[in-house]
Enzyme design. Structure first.
Site, PDB file in Angstrom:
ATOM      1  N   LYS A  13      62.548 -21.355  95.140  1.00 32.18           N
ATOM      2  CA  LYS A  13      63.995 -21.615  95.090  1.00 32.18           C
ATOM      3  C   LYS A  13      64.771 -20.503  95.789  1.00 32.18           C
ATOM      4  O   LYS A  13      65.634 -20.773  96.611  1.00 32.18           O
ATOM      5  CB  LYS A  13      64.501 -21.716  93.645  1.00 32.18           C
ATOM      6  N   ARG A  88      69.526 -23.882  83.217  1.00 28.56           N
ATOM      7  CA  ARG A  88      68.120 -23.891  82.814  1.00 28.56           C
ATOM      8  C   ARG A  88      67.923 -24.603  81.484  1.00 28.56           C
ATOM      9  O   ARG A  88      66.779 -24.701  81.018  1.00 28.56           O
ATOM     10  CB  ARG A  88      67.624 -22.461  82.674  1.00 28.56           C
ATOM     11  N   ARG A 122      53.091 -11.722  93.305  1.00 28.04           N
ATOM     12  CA  ARG A 122      54.391 -11.394  93.919  1.00 28.04           C
ATOM     13  C   ARG A 122      54.701  -9.902  93.773  1.00 28.04           C
ATOM     14  O   ARG A 122      54.483  -9.314  92.727  1.00 28.04           O
ATOM     15  CB  ARG A 122      55.496 -12.211  93.246  1.00 28.04           C
ATOM     16  N   ARG A 153      57.578  -7.251  89.362  1.00 26.26           N
ATOM     17  CA  ARG A 153      58.576  -7.497  88.329  1.00 26.26           C
ATOM     18  C   ARG A 153      57.859  -7.551  86.990  1.00 26.26           C
ATOM     19  O   ARG A 153      56.792  -8.135  86.879  1.00 26.26           O
ATOM     20  CB  ARG A 153      59.267  -8.847  88.594  1.00 26.26           C
ATOM     21  N   ARG A 164      56.734 -17.992  80.854  1.00 26.90           N
ATOM     22  CA  ARG A 164      57.859 -18.515  81.638  1.00 26.90           C
ATOM     23  C   ARG A 164      57.616 -19.973  82.025  1.00 26.90           C
ATOM     24  O   ARG A 164      58.544 -20.777  82.062  1.00 26.90           O
ATOM     25  CB  ARG A 164      58.093 -17.656  82.883  1.00 26.90           C
TER      26      ARG A 164
HETATM   27  P1  AMP Z   1      64.696 -15.701  87.679  1.00 28.61           P
HETATM   28  O1  AMP Z   1      64.863 -14.534  88.599  1.00 28.61           O
HETATM   29  O2  AMP Z   1      65.581 -16.868  88.047  1.00 28.61           O
HETATM   30  O3  AMP Z   1      63.265 -16.103  87.473  1.00 28.61           O
HETATM   31  O4  AMP Z   1      65.235 -15.214  86.249  1.00 28.61           O
HETATM   32  C1  AMP Z   1      64.628 -14.152  85.570  1.00 28.61           C
HETATM   33  C2  AMP Z   1      64.961 -14.209  84.074  1.00 28.61           C
HETATM   34  O5  AMP Z   1      66.380 -14.145  83.895  1.00 28.61           O
HETATM   35  C3  AMP Z   1      64.544 -15.482  83.366  1.00 28.61           C
HETATM   36  O6  AMP Z   1      63.181 -15.476  82.977  1.00 28.61           O
HETATM   37  C4  AMP Z   1      65.491 -15.464  82.162  1.00 28.61           C
HETATM   38  O7  AMP Z   1      65.063 -14.513  81.200  1.00 28.61           O
HETATM   39  C5  AMP Z   1      66.779 -14.941  82.783  1.00 28.61           C
HETATM   40  N1  AMP Z   1      67.631 -16.036  83.283  1.00 28.61           N
HETATM   41  C6  AMP Z   1      67.998 -16.281  84.575  1.00 28.61           C
HETATM   42  N2  AMP Z   1      68.768 -17.383  84.664  1.00 28.61           N
HETATM   43  C7  AMP Z   1      68.885 -17.858  83.395  1.00 28.61           C
HETATM   44  C8  AMP Z   1      69.535 -18.982  82.812  1.00 28.61           C
HETATM   45  N3  AMP Z   1      70.216 -19.864  83.549  1.00 28.61           N
HETATM   46  N4  AMP Z   1      69.444 -19.153  81.455  1.00 28.61           N
HETATM   47  C9  AMP Z   1      68.772 -18.278  80.696  1.00 28.61           C
HETATM   48  N5  AMP Z   1      68.121 -17.206  81.170  1.00 28.61           N
HETATM   49  C10 AMP Z   1      68.174 -16.989  82.508  1.00 28.61           C
END
Ligand code: AMP
Length: 209
Positions: A13, A88, A122, A153, A164
């Protein structure tokens, strides 16, 4: 055009969103990046979010809805944007309906097996944000763009990756039916070559414009 990228972690994404936003000159709004910045800057939101993120859990809906409400009110969103990582959950999607008119939802679909490989391999640059897979690095641990030492990360650690994916299947996947019912969903095979997926998405955006 106001768009959403939907798909599991590691589906590509972020990579696709950066490229598309550059081509269309609209902002990419990544809630993961916003939260990681908040943690880096030691803000109240960052402090609330950190433990959830480190564990691979979702940060509470009200925090995310407040972040998005504020971000979408900024001037650079006037001509469209891509939401990457939001919504989400169904409550987030319902809240978004009161904040914005979404034109198109792009779903990137990838099997868990491919995702586990992508995420656990990654590596990211803490300085410039570039992303790599260990297979591309030929043993190097430095960013090819800026020379900084790459890191993994915390939430890309293998046990957190599994968590996740479970969170994605349980809480985010229902959004596919939510947007399908609204006639806004377009599906793409995220296991295909990155440029091929990009071309397919650009074509879909073009026919929707
Ligand atoms: P990402 O970089 O999009 O994978 O986001 C990393 C982490 O941020 C996720 O595993 C969640 O803990 C938090 N996060 C990001 N976006 C959201 C969202 N829309 N709702 C809840 N938690 C989020």
């Amino acid at each position: 055009m106001n768009m959403i990228f939907l798909g599991p972690p590691g589906a590509g994404k972020g990579t696709q969103a950066v490229q598309i936003c550059e081509a269309l000159n609209i902002p990419q709004i990544s809630t993961g990046d916003i939260l990681r910045n908040a943690i880096k800057n030691g803000t109240e939101t960052g402090m609330k979010a950190k433990s959830y993120m480190d564990a691979g859990q979702l940060v509470p809906d009200e925090i995310l809805v407040a972040i998005i409400r504020e971000r979408l009110a900024q001037d650079d969103c006037a001509n469209g944007y891509i939401l990457d990582g939001f919504p989400r959950t169904i409550p987030q999607a319902e809240a978004l309906e009161g904040i914005a008119d979404i034109d198109l939802v792009l779903e990137l679909n990838v099997s868990d097996e491919v995702l586990i490989n992508r995420l656990s391999g990654r590596r990211v640059c803490p300085a410039c944000g570039a992303t790599y897979h260990v297979n591309m690095l030929n043993g190097s641990t430095k960013c090819e763009k800026c020379g900084a030492e790459l890191i993994q990360r915390k939430d890309d650690a293998p046990e957190t990756v599994l968590n996740r994916l479970k969170v994605y299947h349980d809480q985010t996947q229902p959004l596919i039916a939510f947007y399908e019912a609204r006639g806004k969903l377009k599906k793409f095979d995220g296991a295909k070559d990155q440029q091929e997926v990009y071309a397919e998405i650009m074509e879909a955006i073009g026919t929707n414009a």
